[in-house]
Write a protein that holds these residues in place. Structure first.
Motif, PDB file in Angstrom:
ATOM      1  N   GLY A   1      -0.978   0.844  -2.911  1.00  0.00           N
ATOM      2  CA  GLY A   1      -0.600   1.492  -3.688  1.00  0.00           C
ATOM      3  C   GLY A   1      -1.245   2.878  -3.346  1.00  0.00           C
ATOM      4  N   GLY A   2      -1.764   3.451  -3.387  1.00  0.00           N
ATOM      5  CA  GLY A   2      -1.727   5.108  -3.601  1.00  0.00           C
ATOM      6  C   GLY A   2      -0.965   5.745  -3.814  1.00  0.00           C
TER       7      GLY A   2
ATOM      8  N   SER B   1      -4.863  -2.287  -3.083  1.00  0.00           N
ATOM      9  CA  SER B   1      -4.329  -1.806  -1.727  1.00  0.00           C
ATOM     10  C   SER B   1      -4.378   0.019  -1.491  1.00  0.00           C
TER      11      SER B   1
ATOM     12  N   ARG C   1      -7.910   7.096   2.190  1.00  0.00           N
ATOM     13  CA  ARG C   1      -7.558   8.918   2.369  1.00  0.00           C
ATOM     14  C   ARG C   1      -7.851   9.713   1.360  1.00  0.00           C
TER      15      ARG C   1
ATOM     16  N   GLY D   1      -9.217   0.177   2.461  1.00  0.00           N
ATOM     17  CA  GLY D   1      -8.831   0.705   4.138  1.00  0.00           C
ATOM     18  C   GLY D   1      -7.708  -0.035   4.783  1.00  0.00           C
TER      19      GLY D   1
ATOM     20  N   PHE E   1      -5.688  -2.696   7.192  1.00  0.00           N
ATOM     21  CA  PHE E   1      -5.586  -3.986   7.313  1.00  0.00           C
ATOM     22  C   PHE E   1      -6.284  -4.321   8.765  1.00  0.00           C
ATOM     23  N   GLY E   2      -5.624  -3.540   9.966  1.00  0.00           N
ATOM     24  CA  GLY E   2      -5.502  -3.915  11.135  1.00  0.00           C
ATOM     25  C   GLY E   2      -3.991  -4.069  12.067  1.00  0.00           C
ATOM     26  N   GLY E   3      -3.481  -3.040  11.306  1.00  0.00           N
ATOM     27  CA  GLY E   3      -1.301  -3.649  11.365  1.00  0.00           C
ATOM     28  C   GLY E   3      -1.071  -4.416  11.043  1.00  0.00           C
TER      29      GLY E   3
ATOM     30  N   HIS F   1       3.533   5.391  -1.284  1.00  0.00           N
ATOM     31  CA  HIS F   1       4.772   6.562  -0.864  1.00  0.00           C
ATOM     32  C   HIS F   1       5.346   6.700   0.275  1.00  0.00           C
TER      33      HIS F   1
ATOM     34  N   ALA G   1       4.775   7.070   3.599  1.00  0.00           N
ATOM     35  CA  ALA G   1       3.803   5.983   4.180  1.00  0.00           C
ATOM     36  C   ALA G   1       4.888   4.875   5.037  1.00  0.00           C
TER      37      ALA G   1
ATOM     38  N   THR H   1       5.213   3.432   8.456  1.00  0.00           N
ATOM     39  CA  THR H   1       3.777   2.835   9.214  1.00  0.00           C
ATOM     40  C   THR H   1       3.792   1.373   7.979  1.00  0.00           C
ATOM     41  N   MET H   2       3.014   1.760   7.050  1.00  0.00           N
ATOM     42  CA  MET H   2       2.805   1.040   5.606  1.00  0.00           C
ATOM     43  C   MET H   2       3.778   0.090   5.208  1.00  0.00           C
TER      44      MET H   2
ATOM     45  N   GLN I   1      -2.090  15.474   7.025  1.00  0.00           N
ATOM     46  CA  GLN I   1      -1.710  14.603   7.699  1.00  0.00           C
ATOM     47  C   GLN I   1      -0.074  15.193   8.826  1.00  0.00           C
TER      48      GLN I   1
ATOM     49  N   LYS J   1       7.838  18.069   1.591  1.00  0.00           N
ATOM     50  CA  LYS J   1       7.977  16.336   1.411  1.00  0.00           C
ATOM     51  C   LYS J   1       9.168  16.285   0.724  1.00  0.00           C
TER      52      LYS J   1
END
Ligand code: NAP
Length: 250
Positions: A11-12, A34, A38, A52, A54-56, A77, A80, A82-83, A141, A200
């Motif tokens: 989420g987010g 999750s 931020r 937080g 997950f560690g990649g 988003h 986002a 990388t996620m 960011q 953006k």
């Protein structure tokens, strides 16, 4: 799948929160939302919430296994990246179905003066020739990308007050969380004699007011294009996501 399907919802975003609310009505479904962690005061969400990174990819694969997740919905988003990429890789590795909920980008309409750029760095490069007073709405960011714009004054809007001063030569900070209305965005831009907006291409209604206001005031918008999303099943609305999930979790 056992009696109750287990869904991990990344989420987010407002859509992720709306989806979590919609899913809370769905029988035989357990949802874990999750958040990256931020923002300091995230929206209240129904059901379980974890916060937080997950560690990649390996960390996410472990989480999916340990929590016996049956399906993943990535409602992060559009920026986002990388996620989104990690979710795609982890689901592939774990052999799990994954849905991407991606709101449509904004489209230029008549009267818009957009300068479309592929990144915040390119947005910064476009500014000196364009404007001296700029409304910077990209989020925390990306701000460092504008640190070389020594001659530009920035009106910066963030959700939370940053712990450190921003890496900008000259700026004023305002705090705020959408939705923002066209009227108030236009007043703000007029009061601050804004000459260009940097945004953006997030899409969605909650932050479109500044784009509407810029058109109304004939102000250019430096529009940062989205990163590409990983291939795979994608829907563009909460309703379509609810349908997709209902079919798989039934
Ligand atoms: P990102 O660059 O794609 O992700 C960076 C790292 O943050 C990921 O590798 C992951 O850490 C962690 N992460 C991101 N989203 C997560 C989530 N929902 N749950 C758990 N961990 C997460 O992400 P970002 O652009 O920083 O965005 C972070 C969060 O803010 C996302 O939830 C996104 O929906 C929200 N958001 C972003 C923007 C934006 O403009 N980028 C705007 C509004 C809201 P690990 O690798 O350790 O797992």
């Amino acid at each position: 799948m056992g009696d109750s399907a287990r869904l991990l919802l990344l989420g987010g975003t407002g859509e992720a929160a709306a989806l979590a609310r919609g899913l809370s009505e769905m029988p035989r479904l357990t949802v874990i939302s999750s958040l990256a962690g931020r923002t300091r005061n995230p929206q209240e969400l129904p059901g379980a919430v974890r916060v937080g990174g997950f560690g990649g990819v390996p960390g996410l694969v472990d989480f999916l296994k340990n929590q016996a997740i049956d399906l993943l919905v990535d409602a992060t988003h559009p920026f986002a990246a990388t996620m989104a990429g990690n979710a795609a890789s982890a689901c592939e590795e774990a052999g799990l179905p994954r849905l991407k909920l991606l709101r449509p980008p904004w489209q230029r309409t008549e009267g818009d003066h957009w300068i479309e750029v592929p990144s915040a760095t390119e947005a910064a490069a476009a500014l000196p020739a364009l404007a001296g007073r700029v409304f910077l709405t990209t989020g925390r960011q990306e701000i460092a990308a504008f640190s070389h714009c020594a001659e530009t004054w920035f009106l910066v809007r963030l959700v939370d007050r940053p712990e450190e001063p921003l890496p900008l030569n000259s700026y004023e900070l305002i705090l705020g969380r959408g939705p923002f209305q066209t009227e108030s965005e236009a007043s703000l831009m007029r009061e601050q004699t804004i000459e260009a907006v940097v945004s953006k291409n997030s899409g969605g209604g909650s932050t479109y007011g500044k784009i509407d206001a810029a058109r109304r005031l004939s102000i250019p918008v430096v529009m940062i294009d989205r990163p590409s999303a990983p291939p795979g099943p994608t829907v563009d609305s909460v309703e379509a996501a609810l349908d997709w999930i209902a079919k798989r979790a039934a």
